[in-house]
Motif scaffolding. Structure first.
Motif, PDB file in Angstrom:
ATOM      1  N   SER A  52       0.834  -1.219   0.000  1.00 54.73           N
ATOM      2  CA  SER A  52       0.000   0.000   0.000  1.00 54.73           C
ATOM      3  C   SER A  52       0.858   1.254   0.000  1.00 54.73           C
ATOM      4  CB  SER A  52      -0.918   0.024   1.222  1.00 54.73           C
ATOM      5  OG  SER A  52      -1.747  -1.086   1.212  1.00 54.73           O
TER       6      SER A  52
ATOM      7  N   MET B   1     -13.654  -2.142   6.599  1.00 54.18           N
ATOM      8  CA  MET B   1     -13.082  -2.957   5.537  1.00 54.18           C
ATOM      9  C   MET B   1     -12.326  -4.147   6.110  1.00 54.18           C
ATOM     10  SD  MET B   1     -11.725  -0.641   2.440  1.00 54.18           S
ATOM     11  CE  MET B   1     -11.188   0.646   3.508  1.00 54.18           C
ATOM     12  N   GLN B   2     -11.600  -3.855   7.226  1.00 49.23           N
ATOM     13  CA  GLN B   2     -10.877  -4.928   7.890  1.00 49.23           C
ATOM     14  C   GLN B   2     -11.853  -6.005   8.336  1.00 49.23           C
ATOM     15  OE1 GLN B   2      -7.581  -4.675   7.770  1.00 49.23           O
ATOM     16  NE2 GLN B   2      -7.617  -6.802   8.402  1.00 49.23           N
ATOM     17  N   SER B   5     -12.836  -8.169   5.449  1.00 53.61           N
ATOM     18  CA  SER B   5     -11.742  -9.076   5.140  1.00 53.61           C
ATOM     19  C   SER B   5     -11.678 -10.238   6.133  1.00 53.61           C
ATOM     20  CB  SER B   5     -10.433  -8.293   5.158  1.00 53.61           C
ATOM     21  OG  SER B   5      -9.474  -8.970   4.449  1.00 53.61           O
ATOM     22  N   GLN B  92     -10.613  -9.089  -1.860  1.00 56.37           N
ATOM     23  CA  GLN B  92     -10.930  -8.121  -0.797  1.00 56.37           C
ATOM     24  C   GLN B  92      -9.634  -7.574  -0.177  1.00 56.37           C
ATOM     25  OE1 GLN B  92     -14.184  -7.010   0.101  1.00 56.37           O
ATOM     26  NE2 GLN B  92     -12.841  -5.467   1.003  1.00 56.37           N
ATOM     27  N   THR B  93      -8.655  -8.451   0.013  1.00 54.92           N
ATOM     28  CA  THR B  93      -7.359  -8.008   0.560  1.00 54.92           C
ATOM     29  C   THR B  93      -6.741  -6.960  -0.361  1.00 54.92           C
ATOM     30  OG1 THR B  93      -7.015 -10.185   1.504  1.00 54.92           O
ATOM     31  CG2 THR B  93      -5.076  -8.808   1.317  1.00 54.92           C
ATOM     32  N   ASP B  96      -8.626  -3.703  -0.012  1.00 51.69           N
ATOM     33  CA  ASP B  96      -8.273  -3.034   1.256  1.00 51.69           C
ATOM     34  C   ASP B  96      -6.948  -2.282   1.105  1.00 51.69           C
ATOM     35  OD1 ASP B  96     -10.494  -4.171   2.330  1.00 51.69           O
ATOM     36  OD2 ASP B  96      -9.446  -5.661   3.548  1.00 51.69           O
ATOM     37  N   ARG B  97      -5.973  -2.961   0.497  1.00 54.64           N
ATOM     38  CA  ARG B  97      -4.645  -2.339   0.358  1.00 54.64           C
ATOM     39  C   ARG B  97      -4.679  -1.200  -0.651  1.00 54.64           C
ATOM     40  NH1 ARG B  97      -0.708  -5.615   3.044  1.00 54.64           N
ATOM     41  NH2 ARG B  97      -1.781  -7.421   3.869  1.00 54.64           N
ATOM     42  N   LYS B 100      -6.006   1.829   1.041  1.00 54.71           N
ATOM     43  CA  LYS B 100      -4.980   2.475   1.882  1.00 54.71           C
ATOM     44  C   LYS B 100      -4.060   3.340   1.030  1.00 54.71           C
ATOM     45  CE  LYS B 100      -4.543  -0.846   5.651  1.00 54.71           C
ATOM     46  NZ  LYS B 100      -3.765  -1.977   6.127  1.00 54.71           N
TER      47      LYS B 100
END
Lengths: 243, 203
Positions: A52, B1-2, B5, B92-93, B96-97, B100
């Motif tokens: 990220s 979001m976490q 996941s 999904q991971t 999420d990243r 970020k």
């Protein structure tokens, strides 16, 4: 994540690292990007945990459609376990890595990116205006291992060679070589398996004109520190775990 | 979001667990089919004394065959769900990243990632629909095999009752009834655990 421009004369070299947000127990890594007009390559783009921040960092300097190539010096997780993520954002890019690792590296997830195997003897990649040499560095430490040399910028990306294990937040460049030795000694003695491979690598690298030697962990070597490092490494006995 | 996941992570673990239980159920079903063949052989050997058992053992043989076929299908369904769930988790991971990364960028830079985000969101949505379809299929199959095992228990009870009239064959046939009952219950236990694990999946 800190970003430093290492070179800027027609094309650019950036180093990214010293990420204060990375999980504590994860080894700090240096990621590099070479930008040459509308083509850019990421050298050892890093593990999944830094994806990220790394993505956000590189997009500050380059448009995503200009990120065309990835390079992995070898197969370790801190080098390329983010591949499954890059595969989703850079589906049209190519990954350059030793041919022996393809079947292994694909375990990180690679549906879109094209794998371009590098032969054991090395290879060459033309970006827009410059060429990069993939220099064999086998058994340094991985059995299929390459460095990247940019003859115009005179920078050698040396992967794990020259790496040091240091606390977070250390400076980007070696400031006092003698003091830096202790941060490198154990890593090289333990991770590098073969004195023969080491001698072979040093002989090859001494023929190159290098201003900056840029490892994947720790500080970079500049100017006379490059030769100091080669001299120090030459006399170091490696492969310590079986002695 | 976490949270999403970790929900998908639990779901992936649950689907793998279900797959494991159903594999074990399919192994018991194979033994049950063998027991059905043995029961038919025993009934034949018992002759006229076990005439009443012939229909039951034929039915049991047929039921065991159906159980094996269904357990293979169910096992395949569970593996498919497990694969879909892993794909969903990885997507999904990634999302999420990506989110970020976008949060760290200026809007003009962040926009470059919108296409990748939209593509993967669409892919995730397809995966979720596939998963729902596969889950409905699995629930139906689990209900069917549960029903088979109830029938199998009825076979065991009837077998035991009929066995009382078979003279010297009684102990063997009673033992057979016990085996049928035990195997049916073992399969039912795996099915029930699997049905309970399905609660990990979002409605």
């Amino acid at each position: 994540m800190d970003a430093h421009k290492l070179f800027d004369d027609g094309h650019q070299w950036y180093v990214f690292g010293r990420d204060p947000e990375k999980p504590e127990k994860i080894l700090d890594t240096n990621q590099y990007m070479i930008v040459d007009g509308q083509r850019s390559i990421l050298l050892d783009p890093g593990g999944i945990e830094v994806f990220s921040t790394m993505l956000a960092s590189v997009l500050k300097y380059v448009n995503i459609e200009h990120l065309t190539d990835l390079f992995a010096s070898h197969q370790d997780p801190d080098i390329i376990s983010s591949l499954g993520m890059w595969d989703q954002v850079l589906p049209d890019s190519s990954l350059h890595c030793s041919g022996i690792w393809e079947g292994f590296i694909r375990h990180f997830g690679m549906d879109n990116i094209q794998y371009k195997p590098i032969a054991d003897t090395g290879g060459h990649l033309r970006l827009e205006s410059i060429g990069l040499d993939f220099i064999p560095a086998h058994y340094m430490h991985s059995s299929g291992n390459f460095n990247v040399y940019d003859p115009k910028a005179k920078i050698l990306f040396s992967g794990d060679v020259g790496a040091a294990l240091e606390p977070p937040g250390t400076p980007m460049f070696v400031e006092n070589f003698e003091r830096h030795i202790e941060s490198m000694r154990f890593f090289h003695q333990r991770w590098m398996p073969s004195n023969e491979a080491k001698a072979h690598w040093i002989k090859r690298i001494r023929k190159l004109d290098i201003d900056i030697l840029a490892p994947q962990h720790g500080r970079l070597f500049k100017g006379k520190d490059v030769q100091r490092f080669l001299d120090w490494f030459e006399q170091l006995d490696v492969g310590s775990a079986i002695k | 979001m976490q949270h999403v996941s970790s929900q998908i992570a639990s779901q992936t673990a649950a689907s793998a667990t279900i797959s494991g239980h159903l594999f074990r159920a399919s192994l018991i079903a194979k033994r049950m089919a063998l027991a059905a063949k043995n029961s038919r052989a025993m009934v034949l050997r018992a002759g006229a004394k076990a005439a009443g058992l012939k229909v039951i053992s034929d039915y049991f043989d047929e039921l065991a065959g159906k159980t094996i076929r269904l357990s293979r299908l169910i096992n395949q369904s569970a593996i498919t769900i497990s694969r879909t769930s892993v794909r969903q988790w990885r997507t999904q991971t990634f999302l999420d990243r990506l989110a970020k990364s976008q949060a760290r960028l200026e809007p003009s830079q962040s926009q470059q990632l919108n296409v990748a985000a939209a593509n993967r969101q669409l892919f995730l949505s397809h995966q979720m629909h596939s998963l729902q379809r596969q889950l409905i299929e699995l629930k139906d199959q689990l209900a069917d095999i549960h029903q088979y095992m109830q029938s199998s228990n009825v076979v065991a009870v009837t077998f035991r009752l009929e066995a009382t009239q078979t003279g010297e064959f009684r102990p063997m046939l009673e033992n057979m009834a016990e085996t049928i009952s035990q195997q049916s219950n073992d399969i039912k236990a795996h099915i029930t655990t699997s049905q309970n694990k399905l609660s990990y999946f979002q409605a």
